[in-house]
Design a protein around this motif. Structure first.
Motif, PDB file in Angstrom:
ATOM      1  N   PRO A  13       0.823  -1.214   0.000  1.00  0.00           N
ATOM      2  CA  PRO A  13       0.000   0.000   0.000  1.00  0.00           C
ATOM      3  C   PRO A  13       0.857   1.264   0.000  1.00  0.00           C
ATOM      4  O   PRO A  13       1.940   1.303   0.601  1.00  0.00           O
ATOM      5  CB  PRO A  13      -0.821  -0.124   1.283  1.00  0.00           C
ATOM      6  CG  PRO A  13      -0.038  -1.049   2.158  1.00  0.00           C
ATOM      7  CD  PRO A  13       0.669  -1.987   1.238  1.00  0.00           C
ATOM      8  N   THR A  14       0.379   2.285  -0.671  1.00  0.00           N
ATOM      9  CA  THR A  14       1.106   3.551  -0.749  1.00  0.00           C
ATOM     10  C   THR A  14       0.276   4.751  -0.307  1.00  0.00           C
ATOM     11  O   THR A  14       0.833   5.805   0.006  1.00  0.00           O
ATOM     12  CB  THR A  14       1.580   3.799  -2.199  1.00  0.00           C
ATOM     13  OG1 THR A  14       0.447   3.784  -3.071  1.00  0.00           O
ATOM     14  CG2 THR A  14       2.571   2.724  -2.634  1.00  0.00           C
ATOM     15  N   GLU A  15      -1.057   4.615  -0.280  1.00  0.00           N
ATOM     16  CA  GLU A  15      -1.921   5.735   0.073  1.00  0.00           C
ATOM     17  C   GLU A  15      -2.247   5.716   1.561  1.00  0.00           C
ATOM     18  O   GLU A  15      -2.581   4.657   2.119  1.00  0.00           O
ATOM     19  CB  GLU A  15      -3.222   5.687  -0.746  1.00  0.00           C
ATOM     20  CG  GLU A  15      -3.010   5.860  -2.238  1.00  0.00           C
ATOM     21  CD  GLU A  15      -4.328   5.848  -2.994  1.00  0.00           C
ATOM     22  OE1 GLU A  15      -5.387   5.810  -2.325  1.00  0.00           O
ATOM     23  OE2 GLU A  15      -4.294   5.872  -4.231  1.00  0.00           O
ATOM     24  N   ARG A  16      -2.182   6.871   2.197  1.00  0.00           N
ATOM     25  CA  ARG A  16      -2.522   6.980   3.620  1.00  0.00           C
ATOM     26  C   ARG A  16      -3.997   6.649   3.831  1.00  0.00           C
ATOM     27  O   ARG A  16      -4.856   7.098   3.078  1.00  0.00           O
ATOM     28  CB  ARG A  16      -2.212   8.384   4.116  1.00  0.00           C
ATOM     29  CG  ARG A  16      -2.545   8.618   5.576  1.00  0.00           C
ATOM     30  CD  ARG A  16      -1.902   9.879   6.095  1.00  0.00           C
ATOM     31  NE  ARG A  16      -0.450   9.732   6.167  1.00  0.00           N
ATOM     32  CZ  ARG A  16       0.367  10.704   6.582  1.00  0.00           C
ATOM     33  NH1 ARG A  16      -0.122  11.880   6.933  1.00  0.00           N
ATOM     34  NH2 ARG A  16       1.665  10.499   6.622  1.00  0.00           N
ATOM     35  N   VAL A  17      -4.286   5.870   4.862  1.00  0.00           N
ATOM     36  CA  VAL A  17      -5.672   5.475   5.124  1.00  0.00           C
ATOM     37  C   VAL A  17      -6.412   6.619   5.821  1.00  0.00           C
ATOM     38  O   VAL A  17      -5.816   7.424   6.541  1.00  0.00           O
ATOM     39  CB  VAL A  17      -5.720   4.214   6.003  1.00  0.00           C
ATOM     40  CG1 VAL A  17      -5.208   3.015   5.254  1.00  0.00           C
ATOM     41  CG2 VAL A  17      -4.951   4.408   7.306  1.00  0.00           C
ATOM     42  N   PRO A  18      -7.752   6.723   5.621  1.00  0.00           N
ATOM     43  CA  PRO A  18      -8.526   7.767   6.301  1.00  0.00           C
ATOM     44  C   PRO A  18      -8.522   7.574   7.816  1.00  0.00           C
ATOM     45  O   PRO A  18      -8.461   6.441   8.311  1.00  0.00           O
ATOM     46  CB  PRO A  18      -9.943   7.584   5.733  1.00  0.00           C
ATOM     47  CG  PRO A  18      -9.802   6.757   4.513  1.00  0.00           C
ATOM     48  CD  PRO A  18      -8.582   5.919   4.706  1.00  0.00           C
ATOM     49  N   THR A  19      -8.616   8.667   8.527  1.00  0.00           N
ATOM     50  CA  THR A  19      -8.639   8.613   9.987  1.00  0.00           C
ATOM     51  C   THR A  19      -9.818   7.794  10.488  1.00  0.00           C
ATOM     52  O   THR A  19      -9.711   7.067  11.482  1.00  0.00           O
ATOM     53  CB  THR A  19      -8.702  10.038  10.564  1.00  0.00           C
ATOM     54  OG1 THR A  19      -7.562  10.771  10.104  1.00  0.00           O
ATOM     55  CG2 THR A  19      -8.714  10.017  12.081  1.00  0.00           C
ATOM     56  N   ARG A  20     -10.955   7.886   9.813  1.00  0.00           N
ATOM     57  CA  ARG A  20     -12.135   7.152  10.279  1.00  0.00           C
ATOM     58  C   ARG A  20     -11.899   5.643  10.209  1.00  0.00           C
ATOM     59  O   ARG A  20     -12.377   4.888  11.068  1.00  0.00           O
ATOM     60  CB  ARG A  20     -13.381   7.544   9.480  1.00  0.00           C
ATOM     61  CG  ARG A  20     -13.447   6.990   8.075  1.00  0.00           C
ATOM     62  CD  ARG A  20     -14.775   7.268   7.386  1.00  0.00           C
ATOM     63  NE  ARG A  20     -14.861   6.563   6.125  1.00  0.00           N
ATOM     64  CZ  ARG A  20     -14.296   6.954   4.990  1.00  0.00           C
ATOM     65  NH1 ARG A  20     -13.583   8.076   4.957  1.00  0.00           N
ATOM     66  NH2 ARG A  20     -14.424   6.231   3.886  1.00  0.00           N
ATOM     67  N   TRP A  21     -11.149   5.181   9.198  1.00  0.00           N
ATOM     68  CA  TRP A  21     -10.859   3.755   9.100  1.00  0.00           C
ATOM     69  C   TRP A  21     -10.007   3.300  10.276  1.00  0.00           C
ATOM     70  O   TRP A  21     -10.259   2.237  10.856  1.00  0.00           O
ATOM     71  CB  TRP A  21     -10.149   3.456   7.780  1.00  0.00           C
ATOM     72  CG  TRP A  21      -9.812   1.997   7.604  1.00  0.00           C
ATOM     73  CD1 TRP A  21     -10.613   1.036   7.093  1.00  0.00           C
ATOM     74  CD2 TRP A  21      -8.574   1.359   7.952  1.00  0.00           C
ATOM     75  NE1 TRP A  21      -9.963  -0.188   7.102  1.00  0.00           N
ATOM     76  CE2 TRP A  21      -8.707  -0.007   7.622  1.00  0.00           C
ATOM     77  CE3 TRP A  21      -7.374   1.800   8.512  1.00  0.00           C
ATOM     78  CZ2 TRP A  21      -7.690  -0.930   7.835  1.00  0.00           C
ATOM     79  CZ3 TRP A  21      -6.357   0.881   8.734  1.00  0.00           C
ATOM     80  CH2 TRP A  21      -6.514  -0.470   8.386  1.00  0.00           C
ATOM     81  N   VAL A  22      -9.020   4.107  10.641  1.00  0.00           N
ATOM     82  CA  VAL A  22      -8.206   3.774  11.819  1.00  0.00           C
ATOM     83  C   VAL A  22      -9.096   3.704  13.055  1.00  0.00           C
ATOM     84  O   VAL A  22      -8.953   2.808  13.900  1.00  0.00           O
ATOM     85  CB  VAL A  22      -7.073   4.804  12.013  1.00  0.00           C
ATOM     86  CG1 VAL A  22      -6.261   4.482  13.270  1.00  0.00           C
ATOM     87  CG2 VAL A  22      -6.159   4.834  10.790  1.00  0.00           C
ATOM     88  N   LEU A  23     -10.055   4.632  13.167  1.00  0.00           N
ATOM     89  CA  LEU A  23     -10.965   4.629  14.299  1.00  0.00           C
ATOM     90  C   LEU A  23     -11.797   3.353  14.331  1.00  0.00           C
ATOM     91  O   LEU A  23     -11.993   2.754  15.403  1.00  0.00           O
ATOM     92  CB  LEU A  23     -11.884   5.848  14.228  1.00  0.00           C
ATOM     93  CG  LEU A  23     -12.959   5.958  15.324  1.00  0.00           C
ATOM     94  CD1 LEU A  23     -12.321   6.019  16.706  1.00  0.00           C
ATOM     95  CD2 LEU A  23     -13.844   7.176  15.079  1.00  0.00           C
ATOM     96  N   TRP A  24     -12.294   2.892  13.169  1.00  0.00           N
ATOM     97  CA  TRP A  24     -13.086   1.654  13.158  1.00  0.00           C
ATOM     98  C   TRP A  24     -12.236   0.455  13.575  1.00  0.00           C
ATOM     99  O   TRP A  24     -12.716  -0.417  14.308  1.00  0.00           O
ATOM    100  CB  TRP A  24     -13.674   1.399  11.764  1.00  0.00           C
ATOM    101  CG  TRP A  24     -14.534   2.444  11.162  1.00  0.00           C
ATOM    102  CD1 TRP A  24     -14.750   2.639   9.822  1.00  0.00           C
ATOM    103  CD2 TRP A  24     -15.326   3.458  11.808  1.00  0.00           C
ATOM    104  NE1 TRP A  24     -15.605   3.693   9.593  1.00  0.00           N
ATOM    105  CE2 TRP A  24     -15.977   4.215  10.811  1.00  0.00           C
ATOM    106  CE3 TRP A  24     -15.549   3.800  13.141  1.00  0.00           C
ATOM    107  CZ2 TRP A  24     -16.827   5.278  11.092  1.00  0.00           C
ATOM    108  CZ3 TRP A  24     -16.392   4.865  13.444  1.00  0.00           C
ATOM    109  CH2 TRP A  24     -17.017   5.586  12.439  1.00  0.00           C
TER     110      TRP A  24
END
Length: 416
Positions: A13-24
Protein backbone atom coordinates in the motif's frame (compact mmCIF):
# COMPACT_ATOMS: atom_id res chain seq x y z
CA UNK A 1 9.62 -5.01 -20.75
CA UNK A 2 7.84 -3.65 -17.67
CA UNK A 3 7.06 -5.86 -14.69
CA UNK A 4 3.41 -6.93 -14.36
CA UNK A 5 1.33 -4.79 -12.04
CA UNK A 6 0.28 -6.57 -8.86
CA UNK A 7 -3.43 -6.56 -7.98
CA UNK A 8 -4.26 -4.16 -5.16
CA UNK A 9 -4.84 -7.00 -2.69
CA UNK A 10 -1.20 -8.11 -3.04
CA UNK A 11 0.52 -4.78 -3.70
CA UNK A 12 2.37 -2.81 -1.05
CA UNK A 13 0.00 0.00 0.00
CA UNK A 14 1.11 3.55 -0.75
CA UNK A 15 -1.92 5.74 0.07
CA UNK A 16 -2.52 6.98 3.62
CA UNK A 17 -5.67 5.47 5.12
CA UNK A 18 -8.53 7.77 6.30
CA UNK A 19 -8.64 8.61 9.99
CA UNK A 20 -12.14 7.15 10.28
CA UNK A 21 -10.86 3.76 9.10
CA UNK A 22 -8.21 3.77 11.82
CA UNK A 23 -10.96 4.63 14.30
CA UNK A 24 -13.09 1.65 13.16
CA UNK A 25 -10.09 -0.70 13.49
CA UNK A 26 -9.39 0.72 16.95
CA UNK A 27 -13.02 0.27 18.06
CA UNK A 28 -13.11 -3.33 16.82
CA UNK A 29 -9.82 -3.97 18.59
CA UNK A 30 -11.20 -2.57 21.86
CA UNK A 31 -14.04 -5.08 21.72
CA UNK A 32 -11.68 -7.87 20.74
CA UNK A 33 -9.26 -7.27 23.62
CA UNK A 34 -12.03 -6.79 26.16
CA UNK A 35 -13.22 -10.22 25.04
CA UNK A 36 -9.79 -11.67 25.75
CA UNK A 37 -8.81 -9.87 28.93
CA UNK A 38 -12.07 -9.42 30.82
CA UNK A 39 -12.12 -13.20 31.25
CA UNK A 40 -8.33 -13.66 31.54
CA UNK A 41 -7.73 -11.01 34.19
CA UNK A 42 -10.75 -11.49 36.42
CA UNK A 43 -13.74 -13.58 35.28
CA UNK A 44 -11.97 -16.91 34.67
CA UNK A 45 -10.11 -16.64 37.99
CA UNK A 46 -13.35 -15.83 39.84
CA UNK A 47 -15.18 -18.65 38.10
CA UNK A 48 -12.41 -21.17 38.81
CA UNK A 49 -12.52 -20.22 42.49
CA UNK A 50 -16.34 -20.46 42.59
CA UNK A 51 -16.38 -23.90 40.97
CA UNK A 52 -13.39 -25.41 42.79
CA UNK A 53 -12.06 -23.18 45.60
CA UNK A 54 -9.49 -25.74 46.76
CA UNK A 55 -8.02 -26.22 43.28
CA UNK A 56 -8.50 -22.77 41.77
CA UNK A 57 -4.92 -22.48 40.43
CA UNK A 58 -5.10 -25.87 38.70
CA UNK A 59 -8.51 -25.11 37.18
CA UNK A 60 -7.35 -21.71 35.94
CA UNK A 61 -4.21 -23.28 34.46
CA UNK A 62 -6.28 -25.94 32.67
CA UNK A 63 -8.82 -23.50 31.22
CA UNK A 64 -6.30 -20.89 30.09
CA UNK A 65 -3.85 -23.53 28.86
CA UNK A 66 -6.42 -25.25 26.63
CA UNK A 67 -7.64 -21.88 25.37
CA UNK A 68 -4.14 -20.75 24.55
CA UNK A 69 -3.45 -24.03 22.72
CA UNK A 70 -6.58 -23.44 20.60
CA UNK A 71 -5.37 -19.91 19.92
CA UNK A 72 -1.92 -21.09 18.95
CA UNK A 73 -3.28 -23.51 16.36
CA UNK A 74 -6.23 -21.59 14.95
CA UNK A 75 -4.83 -18.06 14.67
CA UNK A 76 -2.49 -18.88 11.77
CA UNK A 77 -5.10 -21.24 10.26
CA UNK A 78 -7.75 -18.50 10.19
CA UNK A 79 -5.14 -16.09 8.83
CA UNK A 80 -4.30 -18.51 6.03
CA UNK A 81 -7.96 -18.99 5.17
CA UNK A 82 -8.46 -15.22 5.08
CA UNK A 83 -5.49 -14.95 2.67
CA UNK A 84 -7.38 -17.29 0.32
CA UNK A 85 -10.84 -15.71 0.72
CA UNK A 86 -12.21 -14.29 -2.53
CA UNK A 87 -15.57 -12.89 -1.44
CA UNK A 88 -16.61 -9.55 -2.95
CA UNK A 89 -16.67 -7.91 0.50
CA UNK A 90 -12.96 -8.64 0.87
CA UNK A 91 -10.55 -11.10 2.43
CA UNK A 92 -10.53 -9.92 6.05
CA UNK A 93 -13.97 -8.53 6.88
CA UNK A 94 -15.86 -11.88 6.82
CA UNK A 95 -13.42 -13.30 9.37
CA UNK A 96 -13.67 -10.22 11.60
CA UNK A 97 -17.46 -10.44 11.68
CA UNK A 98 -17.60 -14.23 11.95
CA UNK A 99 -15.00 -14.23 14.71
CA UNK A 100 -16.90 -11.60 16.68
CA UNK A 101 -20.09 -13.66 16.37
CA UNK A 102 -18.27 -16.73 17.65
CA UNK A 103 -16.92 -14.72 20.57
CA UNK A 104 -20.43 -13.55 21.50
CA UNK A 105 -21.73 -17.14 21.54
CA UNK A 106 -18.76 -18.21 23.68
CA UNK A 107 -19.45 -15.52 26.29
CA UNK A 108 -23.04 -16.78 26.59
CA UNK A 109 -21.71 -20.31 27.14
CA UNK A 110 -19.27 -19.10 29.80
CA UNK A 111 -22.00 -17.09 31.53
CA UNK A 112 -23.86 -20.37 32.06
CA UNK A 113 -20.84 -22.55 32.91
CA UNK A 114 -21.05 -24.30 36.29
CA UNK A 115 -18.51 -27.09 35.76
CA UNK A 116 -14.85 -27.12 34.87
CA UNK A 117 -15.41 -28.82 31.52
CA UNK A 118 -18.05 -26.33 30.37
CA UNK A 119 -15.57 -23.59 31.33
CA UNK A 120 -12.90 -25.32 29.23
CA UNK A 121 -15.26 -25.67 26.25
CA UNK A 122 -16.54 -22.10 26.53
CA UNK A 123 -13.08 -20.55 26.71
CA UNK A 124 -11.82 -22.74 23.85
CA UNK A 125 -14.76 -21.51 21.74
CA UNK A 126 -13.98 -17.92 22.75
CA UNK A 127 -10.37 -18.34 21.68
CA UNK A 128 -11.45 -19.89 18.37
CA UNK A 129 -13.78 -16.99 17.54
CA UNK A 130 -11.66 -14.15 18.85
CA UNK A 131 -8.56 -15.46 17.10
CA UNK A 132 -10.35 -15.47 13.74
CA UNK A 133 -11.11 -11.81 14.40
CA UNK A 134 -7.55 -11.10 15.59
CA UNK A 135 -5.92 -12.78 12.59
CA UNK A 136 -8.02 -10.76 10.14
CA UNK A 137 -7.85 -7.38 11.90
CA UNK A 138 -4.06 -7.71 12.23
CA UNK A 139 -3.58 -8.56 8.55
CA UNK A 140 -5.68 -5.62 7.39
CA UNK A 141 -2.95 -3.23 8.57
CA UNK A 142 -0.19 -4.34 6.15
CA UNK A 143 -2.94 -4.78 3.53
CA UNK A 144 -3.90 -1.09 3.71
CA UNK A 145 -1.33 0.97 5.66
CA UNK A 146 1.98 2.08 4.06
CA UNK A 147 5.09 0.94 5.92
CA UNK A 148 6.11 4.49 6.82
CA UNK A 149 2.84 4.98 8.75
CA UNK A 150 2.69 1.68 10.61
CA UNK A 151 4.32 2.93 13.79
CA UNK A 152 1.53 5.45 14.27
CA UNK A 153 -1.21 2.98 13.39
CA UNK A 154 0.51 0.39 15.57
CA UNK A 155 0.40 2.91 18.40
CA UNK A 156 -3.34 3.39 17.87
CA UNK A 157 -3.87 -0.37 17.94
CA UNK A 158 -1.73 -0.64 21.08
CA UNK A 159 -3.98 1.97 22.68
CA UNK A 160 -6.99 -0.08 21.60
CA UNK A 161 -5.51 -3.17 23.21
CA UNK A 162 -4.93 -1.29 26.44
CA UNK A 163 -8.40 0.25 26.45
CA UNK A 164 -9.83 -3.22 25.79
CA UNK A 165 -7.93 -4.63 28.77
CA UNK A 166 -9.23 -1.80 30.99
CA UNK A 167 -12.79 -2.13 29.64
CA UNK A 168 -12.77 -5.89 30.09
CA UNK A 169 -11.45 -5.83 33.65
CA UNK A 170 -13.69 -2.85 34.47
CA UNK A 171 -16.74 -4.76 33.28
CA UNK A 172 -15.74 -7.69 35.47
CA UNK A 173 -15.30 -5.43 38.51
CA UNK A 174 -18.44 -3.33 37.95
CA UNK A 175 -21.10 -5.87 36.99
CA UNK A 176 -21.03 -7.68 40.33
CA UNK A 177 -21.53 -11.19 38.97
CA UNK A 178 -19.61 -13.57 36.75
CA UNK A 179 -22.54 -14.18 34.38
CA UNK A 180 -23.32 -10.47 33.99
CA UNK A 181 -19.65 -9.81 33.29
CA UNK A 182 -19.53 -12.29 30.42
CA UNK A 183 -22.80 -11.04 28.90
CA UNK A 184 -21.67 -7.41 29.08
CA UNK A 185 -18.39 -8.32 27.35
CA UNK A 186 -20.48 -9.98 24.60
CA UNK A 187 -22.50 -6.79 24.05
CA UNK A 188 -19.36 -4.63 23.93
CA UNK A 189 -17.77 -6.99 21.39
CA UNK A 190 -20.82 -6.85 19.14
CA UNK A 191 -21.27 -3.06 19.27
CA UNK A 192 -17.62 -2.16 18.69
CA UNK A 193 -17.27 -4.47 15.67
CA UNK A 194 -20.26 -3.05 13.79
CA UNK A 195 -18.64 0.18 12.39
CA UNK A 196 -15.71 -1.77 10.89
CA UNK A 197 -18.13 -4.28 9.37
CA UNK A 198 -19.98 -1.44 7.62
CA UNK A 199 -16.88 0.45 6.40
CA UNK A 200 -13.92 -1.95 6.27
CA UNK A 201 -12.43 -0.69 2.96
CA UNK A 202 -11.38 -4.33 2.56
CA UNK A 203 -9.74 -5.29 -0.72
CA UNK A 204 -11.08 -8.42 -2.49
CA UNK A 205 -8.68 -10.98 -3.92
CA UNK A 206 -9.49 -11.87 -7.54
CA UNK A 207 -10.68 -15.52 -7.60
CA UNK A 208 -8.19 -16.43 -10.32
CA UNK A 209 -5.31 -15.58 -7.95
CA UNK A 210 -6.35 -18.08 -5.29
CA UNK A 211 -3.87 -20.96 -5.53
CA UNK A 212 -5.09 -24.57 -5.82
CA UNK A 213 -5.69 -26.08 -2.39
CA UNK A 214 -3.88 -29.17 -1.11
CA UNK A 215 -3.82 -30.12 2.55
CA UNK A 216 -0.17 -31.16 2.54
CA UNK A 217 1.05 -27.90 1.04
CA UNK A 218 -1.34 -25.95 3.29
CA UNK A 219 0.10 -27.39 6.52
CA UNK A 220 3.69 -27.15 5.32
CA UNK A 221 3.20 -23.45 4.61
CA UNK A 222 3.02 -22.70 8.35
CA UNK A 223 6.73 -23.42 8.71
CA UNK A 224 8.56 -20.19 7.90
CA UNK A 225 12.23 -21.16 7.76
CA UNK A 226 14.35 -18.99 10.07
CA UNK A 227 17.31 -19.81 7.84
CA UNK A 228 15.61 -18.35 4.76
CA UNK A 229 13.86 -15.56 6.69
CA UNK A 230 16.08 -14.87 9.73
CA UNK A 231 14.59 -11.46 10.56
CA UNK A 232 11.12 -13.00 10.71
CA UNK A 233 12.50 -15.73 12.97
CA UNK A 234 14.12 -13.27 15.40
CA UNK A 235 11.00 -11.10 15.42
CA UNK A 236 8.96 -14.17 16.39
CA UNK A 237 11.35 -15.31 19.13
CA UNK A 238 11.78 -11.92 20.76
CA UNK A 239 8.01 -11.33 20.81
CA UNK A 240 7.55 -14.78 22.36
CA UNK A 241 9.95 -13.93 25.20
CA UNK A 242 8.35 -10.55 25.88
CA UNK A 243 4.88 -12.07 25.98
CA UNK A 244 6.03 -14.88 28.23
CA UNK A 245 7.22 -12.34 30.80
CA UNK A 246 3.96 -10.43 30.51
CA UNK A 247 1.85 -13.61 30.83
CA UNK A 248 3.43 -14.42 34.20
CA UNK A 249 2.27 -11.03 35.48
CA UNK A 250 -1.24 -10.96 34.03
CA UNK A 251 -2.32 -14.54 34.74
CA UNK A 252 -1.33 -14.43 38.41
CA UNK A 253 -1.92 -10.78 39.34
CA UNK A 254 -5.13 -11.51 41.28
CA UNK A 255 -3.47 -14.26 43.30
CA UNK A 256 -0.30 -12.16 43.80
CA UNK A 257 -2.35 -9.37 45.36
CA UNK A 258 -4.12 -11.84 47.65
CA UNK A 259 -1.24 -14.07 48.66
CA UNK A 260 1.87 -11.83 48.59
CA UNK A 261 0.48 -8.33 49.10
CA UNK A 262 -2.08 -9.65 51.58
CA UNK A 263 -5.29 -8.07 50.26
CA UNK A 264 -8.75 -9.44 50.88
CA UNK A 265 -10.63 -11.06 48.02
CA UNK A 266 -12.71 -7.92 47.29
CA UNK A 267 -9.75 -5.55 47.64
CA UNK A 268 -7.65 -7.72 45.33
CA UNK A 269 -10.38 -7.78 42.68
CA UNK A 270 -10.83 -4.00 42.89
CA UNK A 271 -7.10 -3.37 42.68
CA UNK A 272 -6.70 -5.61 39.63
CA UNK A 273 -8.98 -3.12 37.87
CA UNK A 274 -7.32 0.03 39.21
CA UNK A 275 -3.81 -1.28 38.55
CA UNK A 276 -4.89 -2.16 35.03
CA UNK A 277 -6.35 1.33 34.61
CA UNK A 278 -3.09 2.95 35.76
CA UNK A 279 -1.14 0.71 33.40
CA UNK A 280 -3.59 1.57 30.63
CA UNK A 281 -3.30 5.32 31.19
CA UNK A 282 0.47 5.30 30.80
CA UNK A 283 0.24 2.96 27.83
CA UNK A 284 -2.07 5.50 26.20
CA UNK A 285 0.44 8.25 26.88
CA UNK A 286 3.38 6.38 25.35
CA UNK A 287 2.10 4.06 22.61
CA UNK A 288 0.98 6.57 20.02
CA UNK A 289 3.90 8.91 20.75
CA UNK A 290 6.48 6.14 20.45
CA UNK A 291 4.92 4.85 17.23
CA UNK A 292 4.81 8.33 15.70
CA UNK A 293 8.38 9.08 16.79
CA UNK A 294 9.55 5.78 15.32
CA UNK A 295 7.88 6.67 12.00
CA UNK A 296 9.50 10.11 11.98
CA UNK A 297 13.05 8.89 12.59
CA UNK A 298 12.62 5.73 10.50
CA UNK A 299 13.99 3.44 13.24
CA UNK A 300 12.36 0.52 15.07
CA UNK A 301 14.90 -1.57 16.98
CA UNK A 302 16.14 1.02 19.48
CA UNK A 303 12.56 1.70 20.58
CA UNK A 304 11.78 -2.00 20.96
CA UNK A 305 14.95 -2.69 22.97
CA UNK A 306 14.60 0.14 25.47
CA UNK A 307 10.88 -0.34 25.96
CA UNK A 308 11.49 -4.02 26.68
CA UNK A 309 14.12 -3.19 29.30
CA UNK A 310 11.74 -0.71 30.96
CA UNK A 311 9.10 -3.45 31.09
CA UNK A 312 11.60 -5.81 32.74
CA UNK A 313 12.32 -3.18 35.41
CA UNK A 314 8.62 -3.05 36.31
CA UNK A 315 8.52 -6.84 36.73
CA UNK A 316 11.50 -6.68 39.08
CA UNK A 317 9.69 -4.11 41.20
CA UNK A 318 6.65 -6.38 41.47
CA UNK A 319 8.96 -9.21 42.53
CA UNK A 320 11.15 -7.46 45.07
CA UNK A 321 8.71 -5.03 46.73
CA UNK A 322 5.38 -6.86 47.25
CA UNK A 323 3.39 -3.92 48.57
CA UNK A 324 0.39 -2.12 47.10
CA UNK A 325 2.14 1.28 46.62
CA UNK A 326 5.04 -0.46 44.85
CA UNK A 327 2.56 -2.31 42.64
CA UNK A 328 1.14 1.00 41.46
CA UNK A 329 4.60 2.38 40.70
CA UNK A 330 5.36 -0.84 38.81
CA UNK A 331 2.11 -0.48 36.85
CA UNK A 332 3.20 3.01 35.74
CA UNK A 333 6.57 1.70 34.57
CA UNK A 334 4.93 -1.30 32.89
CA UNK A 335 2.56 1.00 31.02
CA UNK A 336 5.39 3.21 29.77
CA UNK A 337 7.47 0.28 28.61
CA UNK A 338 4.88 -2.08 27.20
CA UNK A 339 2.93 0.69 25.47
CA UNK A 340 5.96 1.76 23.47
CA UNK A 341 6.98 -1.86 22.88
CA UNK A 342 3.57 -2.96 21.56
CA UNK A 343 3.30 -0.05 19.13
CA UNK A 344 6.76 -0.21 17.58
CA UNK A 345 7.20 -3.98 17.64
CA UNK A 346 3.95 -4.34 15.68
CA UNK A 347 5.31 -2.00 13.01
CA UNK A 348 8.61 -3.89 12.98
CA UNK A 349 6.88 -7.23 12.48
CA UNK A 350 4.78 -6.04 9.52
CA UNK A 351 8.00 -4.94 7.81
CA UNK A 352 9.78 -8.32 8.06
CA UNK A 353 6.97 -10.48 6.61
CA UNK A 354 8.23 -12.85 3.91
CA UNK A 355 5.62 -11.82 1.28
CA UNK A 356 2.30 -10.11 0.57
CA UNK A 357 0.35 -13.19 -0.53
CA UNK A 358 0.49 -14.81 2.91
CA UNK A 359 0.24 -11.80 5.23
CA UNK A 360 -2.62 -13.26 7.26
CA UNK A 361 -0.94 -16.62 7.68
CA UNK A 362 2.48 -15.16 8.52
CA UNK A 363 1.02 -12.73 11.06
CA UNK A 364 -0.88 -15.71 12.47
CA UNK A 365 2.45 -17.50 12.91
CA UNK A 366 3.71 -14.38 14.69
CA UNK A 367 0.61 -14.47 16.89
CA UNK A 368 1.67 -17.92 18.10
CA UNK A 369 4.30 -15.92 19.98
CA UNK A 370 1.41 -14.26 21.81
CA UNK A 371 -0.53 -17.48 22.50
CA UNK A 372 2.24 -19.98 23.28
CA UNK A 373 3.33 -18.10 26.43
CA UNK A 374 -0.21 -18.55 27.80
CA UNK A 375 0.25 -22.32 27.37
CA UNK A 376 3.71 -22.40 28.91
CA UNK A 377 3.29 -19.76 31.62
CA UNK A 378 0.89 -21.77 33.83
CA UNK A 379 3.12 -24.86 33.71
CA UNK A 380 6.30 -22.88 34.36
CA UNK A 381 4.60 -20.84 37.08
CA UNK A 382 3.30 -24.01 38.75
CA UNK A 383 6.87 -25.33 38.87
CA UNK A 384 8.26 -22.11 40.32
CA UNK A 385 5.52 -21.96 42.96
CA UNK A 386 5.81 -25.70 43.74
CA UNK A 387 9.50 -25.44 44.68
CA UNK A 388 8.75 -22.60 47.09
CA UNK A 389 10.15 -19.65 45.13
CA UNK A 390 6.79 -17.90 45.32
CA UNK A 391 5.78 -14.86 43.33
CA UNK A 392 9.19 -13.27 43.93
CA UNK A 393 10.82 -16.07 41.96
CA UNK A 394 8.06 -16.02 39.35
CA UNK A 395 8.37 -12.30 38.63
CA UNK A 396 12.19 -12.37 38.67
CA UNK A 397 11.94 -15.06 35.99
CA UNK A 398 9.50 -12.84 34.09
CA UNK A 399 11.97 -9.95 34.20
CA UNK A 400 14.82 -12.15 33.00
CA UNK A 401 13.01 -13.44 29.92
CA UNK A 402 11.89 -9.87 29.11
CA UNK A 403 15.50 -8.66 29.16
CA UNK A 404 16.49 -11.48 26.83
CA UNK A 405 13.59 -10.65 24.52
CA UNK A 406 14.78 -7.04 24.38
CA UNK A 407 18.46 -7.50 23.66
CA UNK A 408 18.01 -10.18 20.98
CA UNK A 409 16.20 -7.63 18.77
CA UNK A 410 19.68 -6.53 17.65
CA UNK A 411 19.82 -9.72 15.56
CA UNK A 412 17.21 -8.31 13.15
CA UNK A 413 19.28 -6.95 10.26
CA UNK A 414 16.92 -5.52 7.65
CA UNK A 415 15.65 -2.63 9.80
CA UNK A 416 17.36 0.08 11.82
Amino acid sequence: MTAPTLPRALAEPTERVPTRWVLWVVLASVGLWSGFFGPIQVLLAQQAEAISPDHKEAVLALVTGVGAAVSMVLNPVWGAFSDRTTLRVGRRMPWVVGGAAGGVVAMVVLANAHTVWVMVAGWALAQAGLNAMLAAITATVPDQVPGKDRGTVGGAIAIAQTVGVVVGSGIAAATGSIAAGYLTVAVVLLVTTLPYALDSRDVPLPPELRPPFAWGAFWRSFWVSPRLHPDFGWAWFTRFLMNLGNAFLILYLLYYLKDDVGLSDKAAEDNVFTLTAVYGLFTLLTALGAGYWSDRVGRRKVFVIWSGLITAASLLLFALVPTLPAAYVAAVIQGIGFGAYTAVDFALITQVLPGARDRGKDLGVINIANALPQVLAPALAAGVLAVGLGYVGLYVLAAAVSVLGSVLVVRIRSLD
